[in-house]
Design an enzyme around this catalytic site. Structure first.
Site, short mmCIF file in Angstrom:
data_model
loop_
_atom_site.label_atom_id
_atom_site.label_comp_id
_atom_site.label_asym_id
_atom_site.label_seq_id
_atom_site.Cartn_x
_atom_site.Cartn_y
_atom_site.Cartn_z
N ASN A 8 -38.55 7.30 -37.95
CA ASN A 8 -39.04 8.68 -37.43
C ASN A 8 -40.25 8.98 -38.27
OD1 ASN A 8 -39.84 10.89 -36.11
ND2 ASN A 8 -37.65 11.55 -36.07
N ARG A 93 -39.67 5.72 -33.24
CA ARG A 93 -39.54 7.15 -32.34
C ARG A 93 -40.93 7.36 -32.17
NH1 ARG A 93 -39.05 13.20 -33.73
NH2 ARG A 93 -39.07 13.99 -31.39
N HIS A 182 -37.57 15.06 -26.05
CA HIS A 182 -36.03 15.27 -25.97
C HIS A 182 -35.40 14.24 -25.31
CE1 HIS A 182 -35.98 19.49 -28.28
NE2 HIS A 182 -36.19 18.77 -28.95
N ARG A 243 -41.11 28.51 -31.60
CA ARG A 243 -42.01 28.19 -30.27
C ARG A 243 -41.58 29.39 -29.37
NH1 ARG A 243 -40.63 22.29 -29.99
NH2 ARG A 243 -42.00 21.38 -31.58
N GLU A 386 -29.77 10.98 -31.88
CA GLU A 386 -30.89 10.26 -31.18
C GLU A 386 -31.23 8.73 -31.95
OE1 GLU A 386 -32.47 14.09 -31.96
OE2 GLU A 386 -34.12 13.71 -30.43
#
Ligand code: ADP
Length: 411
Positions: A8, A93, A182, A243, A386
């Site tokens: 990642n 990823r 996601h 956010r 993940e």
């Protein structure tokens, strides 16, 4: 032994995990941080059964190329692999696959160019993902490498949910639409929920809530994503650590006029200074609770707003699904924060959502249910993974390679 390395790659970091896919176990994991800064950090863990060996190295790591060389060297030194050629595959990823990628894909130059083409859609993420792939291809040219996209699971969302009510040309010429993110996590926990409930995923309607630093909700009908709260970018939807989630888009123009901030500054404010941090000054949920317990009114407001927004999405997605089998909580907050879970479900009893307060405070690394006897809807806490999902998808992609085209048709 089938060994798969999951990478990642971020703008100044590379996170990685090495899996033995025969048993789905982790052999090694770690991260290189502060790439390009005066002192970089490489922390690494090796796993042998229940034994974990940790190491930390601080030294300058000039770029991603050097970072990946460090990772390869440490994997060899610690005996996780003898040679890079021992890897069966590398899974990368990739944040944005746009409309081009509905599935994981074996990387070649055409695929890499298409991922580069997505950079305008994800300028904060895709450049670093591309860099990680380029360097890994350079260092391990003979190992199959697979791209797994955060957006792919949401490519099943129908047009009435992914389109914004904007002029048609913004979609056809500028690719403006909801993509959602996601996806790897929503897909993984949906499959785990099906296993937990002992039902085929295709028979289930779910609302999955990924509540980490970033947060998103997904409506899943018969195992497929039909709506999600993040939009063209990860900014839309739920309130997150930093956010803002949903706001009136006109606020941006108002801020430009009244404060003189540039569009870049406003973008940064909405992404990095808002959410929980904007409301109460801290973005880590544990710290928000800590402040709230000391009576801090802003922290209490942040918690109220955070849970209220999730509850609104549960209601909206329940309505679009019509029938709901389970709500799934995952991510650092979803998996650990019993207070937030209870607050999100309180008052939804008439919808058949009834949480059992005692089950809800169980702490476990495995999946567990928290619904009360009166609940018609299962309420599940499922740890996401993940990296494992990326490793599994990498393996199935290389097994199926050459059999089907995974490019969807163009617009
Ligand atoms: P990321 O999106 O970076 O992967 P995580 O999924 O690890 O993030 O989630 C990070 C969030 O989870 C942080 O807000 C952190 O405070 C929260 N979190 C972790 N453990 C707990 C806990 N025990 N109680 C409440 N929140 C927690």
């Amino acid at each position: 032994m089938i060994k798969v390395l999951v990478i990642n790659s971020g703008s100044s970091s590379i996170k990685y995990q090495l899996f033995n896919m025969d048993g789905g176990t982790v052999l090694a994991s770690g991260a290189i941080e502060r790439i390009g800064e005066a002192t970089g950090l490489h922390h690494h863990r090796s796993y042998q059964g229940s034994d974990i060996t940790e190491s930390r190295h601080e030294q300058r790591i000039a770029d991603h190329r050097e970072g990946l060389l460090h990772i390869g060297a440490l994997l060899r030194e610690t005996g996780a692999i003898t040679e890079i050629s021992e890897l069966s595959a590398i899974g990368h990823r990739v944040v944005h696959g746009g409309e081009s990628f509905r599935e994981p894909i074996l990387i070649n130059e055409t695929v890499l160019q298409k991922i580069r083409d997505m950079i305008p859609l994800a300028p904060l993420h895709n450049p670093a993902n591309v860099m990680g792939i380029e360097v890994a291809l350079e260092q391990a040219p003979d190992i199959p490498q697979v791209a797994i996209f955060d957006t792919a699971f949401h490519q099943s969302i129908p047009a009435h949910a992914y389109r914004y009510a904007l002029p048609e040309s913004l979609y056809t010429e500028h690719r403006v639409r909801r993509y959602g993110f996601h996806g790897t996590s929503h897909h993984y926990v949906a499959k785990q929920a099906a296993a937990f409930l002992k039902k085929p995923l295709e028979s289930l309607n779910l609302i999955t809530l990924h509540l980490g630093n970033g947060a998103s909700a997904a409506a899943i009908a018969h195992g497929k994503s039909i709506d999600t709260s993040m939009g063209m970018t990860p900014l839309e939807g739920l309130i997150m650590g930093t956010r803002c989630g949903d706001i009136d888009p006109a606020i941006s123009f108002y801020l430009g006029r009244t404060t003189g901030l540039s569009s870049d500054e406003i973008e940064s404010l909405l992404n990095k200074e808002s959410g929980l941090k904007g409301i109460c000054g801290v973005n880590d949920m544990r710290e928000v609770h800590h402040l709230a317990k000391t009576g801090n009114a802003q922290a209490r407001l942040a918690l109220d707003m955070y849970c209220y927004r999730i509850k609104k999405y549960i209601g909206a997605y329940y309505a679009v699904l019509g029938h709901l089998d389970a709500v799934v909580f995952t991510g650092g907050i979803g998996e650990n924060d019993a207070w937030v879970r209870e607050r999100c479900c309180t008052g939804l009893e008439t919808l058949g959502i009834a949480l059992n307060a005692e089950k809800n405070i169980i702490v476990s690394n495995a999946a567990f249910d928290i619904d009360g006897e009166a609940s018609k809807v299962s309420l599940l806490v499922i740890p996401t993974n993940e990296e494992l999902e990326i490793a599994q998808q990498t393996v199935s992609c290389i097994k199926n390679r050459g059999q089907t085209s995974v490019f969807s048709s163009p617009y």
